[in-house]
Scaffold this motif. Structure first.
Motif, PDB file in Angstrom:
ATOM      1  N   GLY A  63      74.231  53.612  16.197  1.00 48.97           N
ATOM      2  CA  GLY A  63      74.626  54.142  14.750  1.00 48.97           C
ATOM      3  C   GLY A  63      72.904  55.286  13.787  1.00 48.97           C
ATOM      4  O   GLY A  63      72.925  56.167  13.953  1.00 48.97           O
ATOM      5  N   ILE A  64      71.565  54.939  13.810  1.00 46.11           N
ATOM      6  CA  ILE A  64      70.317  55.535  13.681  1.00 46.11           C
ATOM      7  C   ILE A  64      69.349  55.267  14.772  1.00 46.11           C
ATOM      8  O   ILE A  64      69.685  54.567  15.801  1.00 46.11           O
ATOM      9  N   PRO A  65      69.093  56.961  15.525  1.00 50.33           N
ATOM     10  CA  PRO A  65      68.690  56.964  16.275  1.00 50.33           C
ATOM     11  C   PRO A  65      67.114  56.228  16.842  1.00 50.33           C
ATOM     12  O   PRO A  65      65.898  57.164  16.864  1.00 50.33           O
ATOM     13  N   ILE A  66      67.231  54.687  16.460  1.00 52.25           N
ATOM     14  CA  ILE A  66      65.938  54.201  16.387  1.00 52.25           C
ATOM     15  C   ILE A  66      65.939  53.976  18.222  1.00 52.25           C
ATOM     16  O   ILE A  66      63.873  54.148  18.927  1.00 52.25           O
ATOM     17  N   ASP A  67      66.344  54.408  19.335  1.00 51.28           N
ATOM     18  CA  ASP A  67      66.803  54.334  20.436  1.00 51.28           C
ATOM     19  C   ASP A  67      65.058  55.020  21.266  1.00 51.28           C
ATOM     20  O   ASP A  67      64.347  54.709  22.402  1.00 51.28           O
ATOM     21  N   GLY A  68      65.164  56.262  20.751  1.00 53.04           N
ATOM     22  CA  GLY A  68      64.482  56.975  21.741  1.00 53.04           C
ATOM     23  C   GLY A  68      63.310  56.775  20.973  1.00 53.04           C
ATOM     24  O   GLY A  68      61.915  57.532  21.389  1.00 53.04           O
ATOM     25  N   ALA A  69      62.442  56.286  19.634  1.00 52.07           N
ATOM     26  CA  ALA A  69      61.454  56.088  19.507  1.00 52.07           C
ATOM     27  C   ALA A  69      60.901  54.746  20.317  1.00 52.07           C
ATOM     28  O   ALA A  69      59.835  54.805  20.250  1.00 52.07           O
ATOM     29  N   MET A  70      61.805  53.493  20.627  1.00 53.09           N
ATOM     30  CA  MET A  70      61.435  52.691  21.488  1.00 53.09           C
ATOM     31  C   MET A  70      60.955  53.366  22.308  1.00 53.09           C
ATOM     32  O   MET A  70      60.146  52.739  23.204  1.00 53.09           O
ATOM     33  N   ILE A  71      62.333  54.119  22.927  1.00 49.69           N
ATOM     34  CA  ILE A  71      61.557  54.051  24.600  1.00 49.69           C
ATOM     35  C   ILE A  71      60.625  55.252  24.605  1.00 49.69           C
ATOM     36  O   ILE A  71      58.819  54.680  25.263  1.00 49.69           O
ATOM     37  N   ALA A  72      59.808  56.004  23.119  1.00 49.92           N
ATOM     38  CA  ALA A  72      58.566  56.997  23.275  1.00 49.92           C
ATOM     39  C   ALA A  72      57.101  55.891  23.433  1.00 49.92           C
ATOM     40  O   ALA A  72      56.527  55.857  23.799  1.00 49.92           O
ATOM     41  N   LEU A  73      57.554  54.463  22.475  1.00 50.51           N
ATOM     42  CA  LEU A  73      56.867  53.536  21.869  1.00 50.51           C
ATOM     43  C   LEU A  73      56.462  53.062  23.951  1.00 50.51           C
ATOM     44  O   LEU A  73      54.982  52.655  23.982  1.00 50.51           O
ATOM     45  N   ASP A  74      57.338  52.276  24.713  1.00 54.24           N
ATOM     46  CA  ASP A  74      57.538  51.695  25.286  1.00 54.24           C
ATOM     47  C   ASP A  74      56.515  52.251  26.718  1.00 54.24           C
ATOM     48  O   ASP A  74      55.454  52.163  26.950  1.00 54.24           O
ATOM     49  N   LEU A  75      56.905  54.520  26.553  1.00 53.37           N
ATOM     50  CA  LEU A  75      56.170  54.845  28.046  1.00 53.37           C
ATOM     51  C   LEU A  75      54.567  55.125  27.864  1.00 53.37           C
ATOM     52  O   LEU A  75      53.892  54.771  28.304  1.00 53.37           O
ATOM     53  N   ALA A  76      53.972  55.085  25.911  1.00 50.25           N
ATOM     54  CA  ALA A  76      53.063  55.186  25.438  1.00 50.25           C
ATOM     55  C   ALA A  76      52.475  53.738  25.677  1.00 50.25           C
ATOM     56  O   ALA A  76      50.720  53.711  26.481  1.00 50.25           O
ATOM     57  N   LYS A  77      52.323  52.709  26.009  1.00 49.33           N
ATOM     58  CA  LYS A  77      51.892  51.343  25.906  1.00 49.33           C
ATOM     59  C   LYS A  77      52.022  50.852  27.480  1.00 49.33           C
ATOM     60  O   LYS A  77      51.040  49.812  28.527  1.00 49.33           O
ATOM     61  N   LYS A  78      53.592  51.308  28.345  1.00 51.17           N
ATOM     62  CA  LYS A  78      53.522  50.492  29.563  1.00 51.17           C
ATOM     63  C   LYS A  78      52.770  51.492  30.905  1.00 51.17           C
ATOM     64  O   LYS A  78      52.984  51.015  32.364  1.00 51.17           O
ATOM     65  N   MET A  79      52.983  52.799  30.760  1.00 52.17           N
ATOM     66  CA  MET A  79      52.932  53.800  32.018  1.00 52.17           C
ATOM     67  C   MET A  79      51.283  54.040  32.050  1.00 52.17           C
ATOM     68  O   MET A  79      50.630  53.733  30.870  1.00 52.17           O
ATOM     69  N   GLU A  80      50.550  54.062  33.432  1.00 52.83           N
ATOM     70  CA  GLU A  80      49.615  53.831  34.284  1.00 52.83           C
ATOM     71  C   GLU A  80      48.634  54.675  32.731  1.00 52.83           C
ATOM     72  O   GLU A  80      47.923  54.525  32.908  1.00 52.83           O
ATOM     73  N   LYS A  81      48.929  56.038  33.207  1.00 53.79           N
ATOM     74  CA  LYS A  81      48.640  56.779  32.630  1.00 53.79           C
ATOM     75  C   LYS A  81      49.448  57.691  31.689  1.00 53.79           C
ATOM     76  O   LYS A  81      50.786  58.360  31.372  1.00 53.79           O
ATOM     77  N   PRO A  82      49.778  56.783  30.284  1.00 52.60           N
ATOM     78  CA  PRO A  82      50.334  57.103  29.137  1.00 52.60           C
ATOM     79  C   PRO A  82      50.852  59.024  28.604  1.00 52.60           C
ATOM     80  O   PRO A  82      49.594  59.406  29.249  1.00 52.60           O
ATOM     81  N   ARG A  83      51.760  58.970  28.313  1.00 55.63           N
ATOM     82  CA  ARG A  83      52.240  60.677  28.004  1.00 55.63           C
ATOM     83  C   ARG A  83      52.893  60.514  27.018  1.00 55.63           C
ATOM     84  O   ARG A  83      53.519  59.691  26.618  1.00 55.63           O
ATOM     85  N   VAL A  84      52.778  61.304  26.321  1.00 51.47           N
ATOM     86  CA  VAL A  84      53.879  61.581  25.037  1.00 51.47           C
ATOM     87  C   VAL A  84      54.928  61.868  26.054  1.00 51.47           C
ATOM     88  O   VAL A  84      55.851  63.263  26.481  1.00 51.47           O
TER      89      VAL A  84
END
Length: 277
Positions: free
Chosen positions: A86-107
Motif C-alpha cells: 500500500g505504501i512503499p515502506i519495504d524499500g526503506a526496510m531493505i535499506a536498513l537491513d543492508l546497512a545493518k547486516k552487510m559485512e561492508k555496509p553500503r548505501v
C-alpha cells in the motif's frame, strides 16, 4: 545543511545509533566539497533517517533477513524485490537491513517513480536519503559509479495491489535486465514477506488520486473505524530473502537487448526466482 548543522546531525546520529554508529560512518558516498553527491545524497541526512527508522525496523516490523552474504561488497549491483504494502515502506526496510547486516555496509540507492519527484518536501527527503528517480540515465550513472541500486520491477502497481491479490506477483518490467546486460551487473532476486499484510485495503479513491496526481489513494478498513490512526501500517513481521546473484551477461551478449522476446523471458526468470524465494 551547513557545516554546523552537519556536526549537530552527526552527534545526534551517534546518540541514536549507539553501537551502530561505527558501521554507519563506514558507508561511503561520492560527495562533492559541498557535502552532496550528484543526485543530492547527503551522508548526514541518510544516516539520520537510518537512525530514526531503527525503531520501526527492530520493534514494529521486527525484520529478519537471510542470504545477505550473497550480495557483492564491491561494484555495481541491482536488487530486484517484489513490491507491496500500500505504501512503499519495504524499500526503506531493505535499506536498513543492508546497512545493518552487510559485512561492508553500503548505501542502497532506491529507484522511485516519477510522481515521487513532484511531491513537495517528500521529494527532497528522498533525494537526501539516496533515492533517485528511476530514469535510465540516472541508473546508468549510478552503475558507472559502482553503486547498489534497488529497482522494483512491478513498479507502483505492486504496492497498489489489493489485499485479495497479496503475494500474486505482477509481470516484471524489463528495464533492469537491459541494464544488467549492458553494464555487466549482477541481479539479486529479493523476496519481501510481511509487507503484504501491513496495509490491507479493499478500495482506493480514484478521483482523489487524480486530483493529487498519485497512482492510487488506498483506504484501509481500520481508517473507517479509527480515522487517521487507522491509516498507519500494521505491525507485521518482515522476512527478507536475498537470492543467489544472476549474471545473465555471462551467457547473453549486450546486443540481446535488441531481442524483446528474450529480454521478457529473462525478466520472467528473475520473477520466478523471487516467487521461489
Amino acid at each position: 545543511m551547513n557545516r554546523k548543522a552537519r556536526q549537530r546531525t552527526r552527534s545526534l546520529v551517534r546518540l541514536l545509533a549507539g553501537e551502530e554508529y561505527e558501521r554507519l560512518i563506514k558507508m561511503e558516498i561520492h560527495a562533492s566539497e559541498f557535502g552532496y553527491d550528484p543526485f543530492g545524497l547527503e551522508w548526514e541526512s541518510a544516516m539520520l533517517a537510518y537512525a530514526l527508522l531503527q525503531f520501526v525496523y527492530k520493534h514494529w516490523f521486527r525484520v529478519e533477513s537471510f542470504g545477505v552474504d550473497r550480495i557483492p561488497l564491491e561494484g555495481p549491483v541491482l536488487l530486484a524485490p517484489n513490491h507491496s504494502g500500500g505504501i512503499p515502506i519495504d524499500g526503506a526496510m531493505i535499506a536498513l537491513d543492508l546497512a545493518k547486516k552487510m559485512e561492508k555496509p553500503r548505501v542502497m540507492r532506491g529507484a522511485i517513480d516519477n510522481f515521487a519527484g513532484s511531491l513537495p518536501f517528500i521529494n527532497l527527503f528522498f533525494h537526501r536519503c539516496g533515492q533517485v528517480i528511476g530514469a535510465r540515465r540516472n541508473l546508468v550513472d549510478l552503475l558507472n559509479q559502482g553503486e547498489m541500486i534497488t529497482v522494483f520491477p512491478e513498479g507502483h502497481n505492486g504496492t497498489g495491489k489489493k489485499f485479495k491479490d497479496r503475494y500474486k506477483l505482477l509481470p516484471f518490467n524489463v528495464g533492469f535486465v537491459e541494464l544488467s546486460l549492458l553494464h555487466r551487473t549482477p541481479i539479486i532476486p529479493t523476496a519481501v514477506i510481511g509487507a503484504e499484510e501491513q496495509y490491507p485495503y479493499l478500495i482506493h479513491i480514484e478521483r482523489l488520486a487524480r486530483i493529487l496526481s498519485l497512482p492510487y489513494v488506498p483506504i484501509p478498513p481500520l481508517s473507517l473505524l479509527l480515522g487517521p490512526i487507522g491509516c498507519f501500517p500494521l505491525p507485521t513481521k518482515y522476512q527478507i530473502y536475498y537470492g543467489e546473484p544472476i549474471r545473465f551477461y555471462l551467457d547473453h551478449p549486450a546486443d540481446t537487448v535488441k531481442d524483446p522476446e528474450m529480454i521478457r523471458k529473462l525478466a520472467a526468470q528473475v520473477r520466478d526466482r523471487v516467487v521461489q524465494l
